[in-house]
Design a protein around this motif. Structure first.
Motif, PDB file in Angstrom:
ATOM      1  N   SER A 229       0.816  -1.217   0.000  1.00  0.00           N
ATOM      2  CA  SER A 229       0.000   0.000   0.000  1.00  0.00           C
ATOM      3  C   SER A 229       0.854   1.272   0.000  1.00  0.00           C
ATOM      4  N   LYS A 230       2.148   1.129  -0.279  1.00  0.00           N
ATOM      5  CA  LYS A 230       3.038   2.289  -0.289  1.00  0.00           C
ATOM      6  C   LYS A 230       3.807   2.330  -1.600  1.00  0.00           C
ATOM      7  N   PRO A 231       4.307   3.506  -1.989  1.00  0.00           N
ATOM      8  CA  PRO A 231       5.038   3.628  -3.256  1.00  0.00           C
ATOM      9  C   PRO A 231       6.307   2.781  -3.261  1.00  0.00           C
ATOM     10  N   PHE A 232       6.705   2.356  -4.459  1.00  0.00           N
ATOM     11  CA  PHE A 232       7.913   1.556  -4.589  1.00  0.00           C
ATOM     12  C   PHE A 232       8.494   1.763  -5.982  1.00  0.00           C
ATOM     13  N   VAL A 233       9.704   1.245  -6.176  1.00  0.00           N
ATOM     14  CA  VAL A 233      10.394   1.267  -7.462  1.00  0.00           C
ATOM     15  C   VAL A 233      10.351  -0.141  -8.037  1.00  0.00           C
ATOM     16  N   CYS A 234       9.921  -0.282  -9.291  1.00  0.00           N
ATOM     17  CA  CYS A 234       9.880  -1.576  -9.973  1.00  0.00           C
ATOM     18  C   CYS A 234      10.945  -1.577 -11.064  1.00  0.00           C
TER      19      CYS A 234
ATOM     20  N   ALA B 261      20.654  -8.866 -12.429  1.00  0.00           N
ATOM     21  CA  ALA B 261      20.414 -10.090 -13.184  1.00  0.00           C
ATOM     22  C   ALA B 261      19.164  -9.951 -14.052  1.00  0.00           C
ATOM     23  N   PRO B 262      19.258 -10.178 -15.340  1.00  0.00           N
ATOM     24  CA  PRO B 262      18.090 -10.054 -16.226  1.00  0.00           C
ATOM     25  C   PRO B 262      16.959 -10.981 -15.772  1.00  0.00           C
ATOM     26  N   GLY B 263      15.764 -10.422 -15.709  1.00  0.00           N
ATOM     27  CA  GLY B 263      14.607 -11.217 -15.331  1.00  0.00           C
ATOM     28  C   GLY B 263      14.385 -11.369 -13.853  1.00  0.00           C
ATOM     29  N   PHE B 264      15.328 -10.952 -13.036  1.00  0.00           N
ATOM     30  CA  PHE B 264      15.146 -11.012 -11.590  1.00  0.00           C
ATOM     31  C   PHE B 264      14.424  -9.738 -11.159  1.00  0.00           C
ATOM     32  N   GLN B 265      13.154  -9.874 -10.809  1.00  0.00           N
ATOM     33  CA  GLN B 265      12.326  -8.698 -10.544  1.00  0.00           C
ATOM     34  C   GLN B 265      12.655  -8.075  -9.188  1.00  0.00           C
ATOM     35  N   LEU B 266      12.645  -6.751  -9.129  1.00  0.00           N
ATOM     36  CA  LEU B 266      12.851  -6.025  -7.881  1.00  0.00           C
ATOM     37  C   LEU B 266      11.736  -5.008  -7.695  1.00  0.00           C
ATOM     38  N   LEU B 267      11.014  -5.134  -6.596  1.00  0.00           N
ATOM     39  CA  LEU B 267      10.064  -4.128  -6.133  1.00  0.00           C
ATOM     40  C   LEU B 267      10.669  -3.565  -4.856  1.00  0.00           C
ATOM     41  N   ALA B 268      11.226  -2.367  -4.937  1.00  0.00           N
ATOM     42  CA  ALA B 268      12.040  -1.835  -3.855  1.00  0.00           C
ATOM     43  C   ALA B 268      11.541  -0.484  -3.392  1.00  0.00           C
ATOM     44  N   GLY B 269      12.055  -0.049  -2.251  1.00  0.00           N
ATOM     45  CA  GLY B 269      11.621   1.218  -1.686  1.00  0.00           C
ATOM     46  C   GLY B 269      12.221   2.425  -2.372  1.00  0.00           C
ATOM     47  N   CYS B 270      13.494   2.306  -2.797  1.00  0.00           N
ATOM     48  CA  CYS B 270      14.182   3.460  -3.367  1.00  0.00           C
ATOM     49  C   CYS B 270      15.484   3.000  -4.009  1.00  0.00           C
ATOM     50  N   LEU B 271      16.220   3.960  -4.547  1.00  0.00           N
ATOM     51  CA  LEU B 271      17.546   3.713  -5.099  1.00  0.00           C
ATOM     52  C   LEU B 271      18.597   4.272  -4.149  1.00  0.00           C
ATOM     53  N   ALA B 272      19.775   3.656  -4.137  1.00  0.00           N
ATOM     54  CA  ALA B 272      20.885   4.159  -3.335  1.00  0.00           C
ATOM     55  C   ALA B 272      22.190   3.755  -4.016  1.00  0.00           C
TER      56      ALA B 272
END
Length: 234
Positions: free
Chosen positions: A39-44, A138-149
């Motif tokens: 329910s919160k914003p993320f980076v895909c 890694a190609p195809g390894f999905q990341l739904l993350a909070g932010c970039l660093a």
């Protein structure tokens, strides 16, 4: 816990997007309308990728401060984490909570860890922590993350397994996760095999309304009639 879904059943769920799965769960377990999903914003990282569906390998990390444990302890914990991901099985989804406040000070996920975890059989990760090395993950390894660093700081595993909360979604180790560019949702094991059928029922109801909108002479009264007809669809 009910028996795990087989490859065909998981593939059928992966053919649905995550909002559709949430719609189906509203029919099957109405109380889940208010919880069990992000329910919160993320980076895909890969918004064009198909949904990932798998069983959760959970854990927690910290990155903001130097660790208090010695190197041998830290290394042993990381090795145990790798074993945990592998034991969860091929097609697992890592769900990793960042305990730093605010989360994301240091990135656990980048070129190396995406490659390693993909090699261990994971499909991707849902984390409120940060990610980096976007062009080298890694190609195809999905990341739904909070932010970039840019830095990993002192990122390291704190806890292996257990219950975590990421982006407002609470997940227990072994929960069934469905995730795509819209977010993620926990599918209760008890209804997992009913989701595809329930999603088809939702689609049939929606089609009645969408067809009414597309028909000549559409107006509010036509919409009201269509809503009533949709309610009768089974």
């Amino acid at each position: 816990m009910t028996e795990r879904l087989n490859a065909g059943e998981l593939a059928a769920l992966a053919a649905l997007d995550t909002p559709t799965v949430c719609n189906a769960l509203e029919l099957l377990v109405p109380e889940r309308r208010g919880y069990g999903y992000t329910s919160k914003p993320f980076v895909c990282l890969y918004p064009e990728a198909k949904p990932m569906v798998g069983y959760a390998a959970t854990g927690t990390i910290r990155a903001m401060h130097p660790p208090r444990d010695d190197k041998a302890t830290l290394r042993a914990r990381r090795y145990d984490w790798y074993r945990h991901v592998e034991r969860t099985g091929p097609g697992s989804v890592v769900v990793l909570q960042d305990l730093d406040q605010p989360p994301g000070y240091g990135a656990f996920w980048g070129e190396v860890h995406t490659t390693v975890h993909k090699g261990l059989g994971a499909l991707g990760v849902v984390t409120d922590g940060s990610i980096r090395d976007l062009d080298m993950c890694a190609p195809g390894f999905q990341l739904l993350a909070g932010c970039l660093a840019p830095s990993h700081a002192w990122a390291g595993i704190e806890q292996i397994g257990g219950t975590v909360t990421v982006h407002g979604m609470t997940v227990a180790d072994g929960d069934l996760i469905h995730a795509d560019r819209h977010g993620a949702v926990v599918i209760p094991h008890a209804v997992a095999r009913q989701v595809v059928e329930a999603a088809a029922k939702v689609a049939r109801r929606e089609k009645v309304i969408l067809d009414a909108v597309a028909a000549p002479g559409f107006n509010a009264e036509a919409l009201i009639r269509a809503i009533g007809e949709a309610d009768e669809v089974h």
